[in-house]
Design a protein around this motif. Structure first.
Motif, PDB file in Angstrom:
ATOM      1  N   PHE A   1       4.670 -15.138  -7.195  1.00  0.00           N
ATOM      2  CA  PHE A   1       4.723 -13.674  -7.204  1.00  0.00           C
ATOM      3  C   PHE A   1       6.157 -13.132  -7.251  1.00  0.00           C
ATOM      4  CE2 PHE A   1       0.579 -14.549  -5.330  1.00  0.00           C
ATOM      5  CZ  PHE A   1      -0.235 -13.638  -5.987  1.00  0.00           C
ATOM      6  N   ALA A   2       7.104 -13.955  -7.652  1.00  0.00           N
ATOM      7  CA  ALA A   2       8.499 -13.513  -7.657  1.00  0.00           C
ATOM      8  C   ALA A   2       8.718 -12.294  -8.538  1.00  0.00           C
ATOM      9  CB  ALA A   2       9.409 -14.657  -8.111  1.00  0.00           C
ATOM     10  N   SER A   3       7.933 -12.179  -9.613  1.00  0.00           N
ATOM     11  CA  SER A   3       8.102 -11.047 -10.516  1.00  0.00           C
ATOM     12  C   SER A   3       7.632  -9.738  -9.897  1.00  0.00           C
ATOM     13  CB  SER A   3       7.338 -11.299 -11.823  1.00  0.00           C
ATOM     14  OG  SER A   3       5.972 -11.545 -11.552  1.00  0.00           O
ATOM     15  N   LYS A   4       6.820  -9.823  -8.820  1.00  0.00           N
ATOM     16  CA  LYS A   4       6.317  -8.611  -8.174  1.00  0.00           C
ATOM     17  C   LYS A   4       7.196  -8.163  -7.017  1.00  0.00           C
ATOM     18  CE  LYS A   4       1.402  -8.473  -9.272  1.00  0.00           C
ATOM     19  NZ  LYS A   4       0.048  -8.210  -8.736  1.00  0.00           N
ATOM     20  N   SER A   5       7.700  -9.111  -6.245  1.00  0.00           N
ATOM     21  CA  SER A   5       8.475  -8.731  -5.070  1.00  0.00           C
ATOM     22  C   SER A   5       9.412  -9.863  -4.652  1.00  0.00           C
ATOM     23  CB  SER A   5       7.545  -8.375  -3.905  1.00  0.00           C
ATOM     24  OG  SER A   5       8.298  -8.035  -2.767  1.00  0.00           O
TER      25      SER A   5
ATOM     26  N   VAL B   1       0.837  -1.205   0.000  1.00  0.00           N
ATOM     27  CA  VAL B   1       0.000   0.000   0.000  1.00  0.00           C
ATOM     28  C   VAL B   1       0.866   1.246   0.000  1.00  0.00           C
ATOM     29  CG1 VAL B   1      -1.632   1.336   1.406  1.00  0.00           C
ATOM     30  CG2 VAL B   1      -1.992  -1.112   1.085  1.00  0.00           C
ATOM     31  N   PHE B   2       2.081   1.130   0.561  1.00  0.00           N
ATOM     32  CA  PHE B   2       2.974   2.279   0.679  1.00  0.00           C
ATOM     33  C   PHE B   2       3.895   2.452  -0.522  1.00  0.00           C
ATOM     34  CE2 PHE B   2       1.952   0.795   4.964  1.00  0.00           C
ATOM     35  CZ  PHE B   2       1.467   1.956   5.531  1.00  0.00           C
ATOM     36  N   SER B   3       3.772   1.626  -1.535  1.00  0.00           N
ATOM     37  CA  SER B   3       4.612   1.780  -2.720  1.00  0.00           C
ATOM     38  C   SER B   3       4.294   3.091  -3.418  1.00  0.00           C
ATOM     39  CB  SER B   3       4.405   0.604  -3.678  1.00  0.00           C
ATOM     40  OG  SER B   3       3.060   0.540  -4.085  1.00  0.00           O
ATOM     41  N   GLY B   4       5.314   3.745  -3.903  1.00  0.00           N
ATOM     42  CA  GLY B   4       5.129   5.015  -4.589  1.00  0.00           C
ATOM     43  C   GLY B   4       5.222   6.226  -3.702  1.00  0.00           C
TER      44      GLY B   4
ATOM     45  N   PHE C   1       1.314  -3.846   4.748  1.00  0.00           N
ATOM     46  CA  PHE C   1       2.690  -3.528   4.337  1.00  0.00           C
ATOM     47  C   PHE C   1       3.127  -4.363   3.144  1.00  0.00           C
ATOM     48  CE2 PHE C   1       2.860  -1.631   8.536  1.00  0.00           C
ATOM     49  CZ  PHE C   1       3.673  -0.537   8.324  1.00  0.00           C
ATOM     50  N   CYS C   2       2.775  -5.646   3.133  1.00  0.00           N
ATOM     51  CA  CYS C   2       3.133  -6.528   2.019  1.00  0.00           C
ATOM     52  C   CYS C   2       1.870  -7.256   1.582  1.00  0.00           C
ATOM     53  CB  CYS C   2       4.217  -7.522   2.450  1.00  0.00           C
ATOM     54  SG  CYS C   2       4.764  -8.642   1.135  1.00  0.00           S
ATOM     55  N   SER C   3       1.292  -6.830   0.475  1.00  0.00           N
ATOM     56  CA  SER C   3      -0.022  -7.312   0.066  1.00  0.00           C
ATOM     57  C   SER C   3      -0.093  -8.827  -0.046  1.00  0.00           C
ATOM     58  CB  SER C   3      -0.396  -6.690  -1.283  1.00  0.00           C
ATOM     59  OG  SER C   3      -0.377  -5.277  -1.220  1.00  0.00           O
ATOM     60  N   ILE C   4       1.000  -9.449  -0.507  1.00  0.00           N
ATOM     61  CA  ILE C   4       0.983 -10.884  -0.757  1.00  0.00           C
ATOM     62  C   ILE C   4       0.808 -11.670   0.532  1.00  0.00           C
ATOM     63  CG2 ILE C   4       2.362 -12.783  -1.713  1.00  0.00           C
ATOM     64  CD1 ILE C   4       3.660 -10.695  -3.549  1.00  0.00           C
ATOM     65  N   ALA C   5       1.146 -11.062   1.675  1.00  0.00           N
ATOM     66  CA  ALA C   5       0.981 -11.750   2.959  1.00  0.00           C
ATOM     67  C   ALA C   5      -0.483 -12.067   3.238  1.00  0.00           C
ATOM     68  CB  ALA C   5       1.553 -10.891   4.086  1.00  0.00           C
TER      69      ALA C   5
ATOM     70  N   SER D   1      -9.436   9.429  -1.234  1.00  0.00           N
ATOM     71  CA  SER D   1      -9.828   8.136  -1.794  1.00  0.00           C
ATOM     72  C   SER D   1      -9.771   7.076  -0.709  1.00  0.00           C
ATOM     73  CB  SER D   1      -8.904   7.758  -2.963  1.00  0.00           C
ATOM     74  OG  SER D   1      -9.186   6.462  -3.434  1.00  0.00           O
ATOM     75  N   TRP D   2     -10.927   6.682  -0.183  1.00  0.00           N
ATOM     76  CA  TRP D   2     -10.953   5.671   0.881  1.00  0.00           C
ATOM     77  C   TRP D   2     -10.630   4.286   0.363  1.00  0.00           C
ATOM     78  CZ3 TRP D   2     -14.034   1.450   0.401  1.00  0.00           C
ATOM     79  CH2 TRP D   2     -15.077   1.521  -0.538  1.00  0.00           C
ATOM     80  N   SER D   3     -10.813   4.062  -0.938  1.00  0.00           N
ATOM     81  CA  SER D   3     -10.644   2.714  -1.497  1.00  0.00           C
ATOM     82  C   SER D   3      -9.212   2.410  -1.919  1.00  0.00           C
ATOM     83  CB  SER D   3     -11.571   2.532  -2.703  1.00  0.00           C
ATOM     84  OG  SER D   3     -11.221   3.442  -3.745  1.00  0.00           O
ATOM     85  N   TYR D   4      -8.316   3.407  -1.840  1.00  0.00           N
ATOM     86  CA  TYR D   4      -6.960   3.200  -2.346  1.00  0.00           C
ATOM     87  C   TYR D   4      -6.271   1.974  -1.730  1.00  0.00           C
ATOM     88  CZ  TYR D   4      -1.951   3.857  -2.975  1.00  0.00           C
ATOM     89  OH  TYR D   4      -0.629   3.648  -3.256  1.00  0.00           O
ATOM     90  N   PRO D   5      -6.223   1.803  -0.394  1.00  0.00           N
ATOM     91  CA  PRO D   5      -5.527   0.630   0.166  1.00  0.00           C
ATOM     92  C   PRO D   5      -6.117  -0.690  -0.311  1.00  0.00           C
ATOM     93  CG  PRO D   5      -5.984   2.252   1.868  1.00  0.00           C
ATOM     94  CD  PRO D   5      -6.768   2.668   0.661  1.00  0.00           C
ATOM     95  N   ILE D   6      -7.439  -0.738  -0.445  1.00  0.00           N
ATOM     96  CA  ILE D   6      -8.097  -1.980  -0.871  1.00  0.00           C
ATOM     97  C   ILE D   6      -7.805  -2.263  -2.333  1.00  0.00           C
ATOM     98  CG2 ILE D   6     -10.327  -3.140  -1.128  1.00  0.00           C
ATOM     99  CD1 ILE D   6     -11.317  -1.415   1.219  1.00  0.00           C
ATOM    100  N   ARG D   7      -7.893  -1.210  -3.173  1.00  0.00           N
ATOM    101  CA  ARG D   7      -7.626  -1.390  -4.605  1.00  0.00           C
ATOM    102  C   ARG D   7      -6.194  -1.845  -4.850  1.00  0.00           C
ATOM    103  NH1 ARG D   7      -7.228   2.825  -7.088  1.00  0.00           N
ATOM    104  NH2 ARG D   7      -7.771   4.477  -5.585  1.00  0.00           N
ATOM    105  N   VAL D   8      -5.239  -1.231  -4.159  1.00  0.00           N
ATOM    106  CA  VAL D   8      -3.833  -1.589  -4.351  1.00  0.00           C
ATOM    107  C   VAL D   8      -3.574  -3.016  -3.891  1.00  0.00           C
ATOM    108  CG1 VAL D   8      -1.482  -1.092  -3.582  1.00  0.00           C
ATOM    109  CG2 VAL D   8      -3.007   0.778  -4.205  1.00  0.00           C
ATOM    110  N   THR D   9      -4.137  -3.381  -2.750  1.00  0.00           N
ATOM    111  CA  THR D   9      -3.925  -4.734  -2.227  1.00  0.00           C
ATOM    112  C   THR D   9      -4.509  -5.783  -3.165  1.00  0.00           C
ATOM    113  OG1 THR D   9      -3.974  -3.916   0.059  1.00  0.00           O
ATOM    114  CG2 THR D   9      -4.334  -6.280  -0.282  1.00  0.00           C
TER     115      THR D   9
END
Length: 327
Positions: A278-282, A46-49, A151-155, A201-209
């Protein structure tokens, strides 16, 4: 075995671990001095960028502090929940050896924070007993896992492993399911509120995850060196050896210790699968693999009774890890 003389001295353990980790990170500090910058990976969070306000040198210091804190949590969980009380100091040193050989872990990543909250989740989970209701522990353990996922969406995928673990520790009812889901979603609720007041934008964390949870095909593996691949393979082989050896060693262990080791094995299996997908993402997911491999490796060194063999394996691991910095 090596360092056995300080196994009960927590201060000596962490002072030694600090200098060992500083030695590993000195390679990154020299690289920063030459190039002036360092790559930071927050690709699946969520904190990327977000802008990075921490100077490069300070980033290494923050990473060292977070890694030592993770080592402390590993030590705490072992002392409070596991009945295997031999060579517990190796938890910290094995953790430093695994993470120290990868320069991209010498600066804070999403996995640094995720690993801390995942261990906090395990700590709360291991307090659950079939003799108690344990609703507060269910809520807290799920909430910590939700924080790790912020912090780490894949978790977030580890929530499946968490439910399996929950069934191992208690008789799960619909109320447990509801409490676990609410606890897991609670960090996203508060992050949505913060996002709304900051950006509208309240949906930002959910959309990113949710976006980060979609794998990319074909999978592109990180550009690991041959030595790094050898080291990771060695860690996984030793972990597998522990699982096989414990079939005999497990006799006489408490049911809670057996359950806790099984939970670490399940989380490790899920983490390996997530890394492959997900190796290509992180590539920092590798740190989560090490988080669950560390307690299992330590048990292997307890099983090995011959000091010469234990010291040899430990020395090979340390040498391979240090070689990863250069080859």
């Amino acid at each position: 075995m090596i360092f056995d003389n300080i196994r009960r001295n927590l201060t000596a353990i962490f002072v030694s671990a600090f200098f060992a980790l500083a030695l590993f990170c000195s390679v990154t500090l020299l690289d920063i001095r030459q190039n002036g910058t360092i790559d930071r990976e927050w690709a699946c969070s969520v904190f990327s960028g977000l802008p990075d306000f921490i100077p490069a040198n300070a980033s290494v210091a923050v990473s060292i502090a977070l890694l030592l804190l993770t080592g402390l949590l590993l030590y705490k969980i072992n002392m409070e929940h596991l009945s295997v009380k031999s060579r517990e100091h190796l938890l910290v040193f094995l953790w430093i050896i695994q993470t120290g050989g990868f320069t991209f872990l010498h600066v804070p990543t999403e996995a640094h924070f995720a690993a801390i909250f995942i261990l906090c989740s395990c700590d709360s989970l291991f307090h659950i007993s079939k003799k108690t209701i344990g609703y507060s522990e269910v809520f807290m353990s799920a909430m910590y896992l939700g924080l790790a996922s912020v912090f780490c969406s894949i978790a977030a995928y580890l929530f499946v492993a968490y439910i399996i673990a929950l069934y191992r520790f208690k008789y799960v009812t619909f109320r447990d399911w509801a409490i676990a889901v609410v606890g897991f979603l609670m960090p996203f609720y508060f992050s949505s509120l913060v996002s709304f007041f900051v950006s509208g934008s309240w949906s930002y964390p959910i959309r990113v995850t949710l976006s980060n949870l979609v794998p990319e095909f074909p999978v592109v593996f990180p550009d690991f060196s041959a030595m790094q691949i050898v080291f990771v393979t060695l860690v996984l082989l030793l972990t597998l050896a522990k699982i096989l050896a414990e079939m005999k060693f497990g006799e006489g262990l408490s049911q809670k210790t057996i359950s806790s080791n099984l939970i670490f094995s399940i989380f490790l299996l899920f983490s390996v699968v997530l890394f492959v997908v997900f190796a290509s993402k992180s590539k920092s997911i590798l740190m989560i693999i090490f988080t669950f491999a560390t307690p299992l490796l330590r048990v292997l060194f307890v099983i090995i009774k011959k000091n010469f063999l234990a010291n040899l394996i430990f020395a090979i691991l340390a040498a391979c890890s240090f070689a990863c910095l250069f080859f």
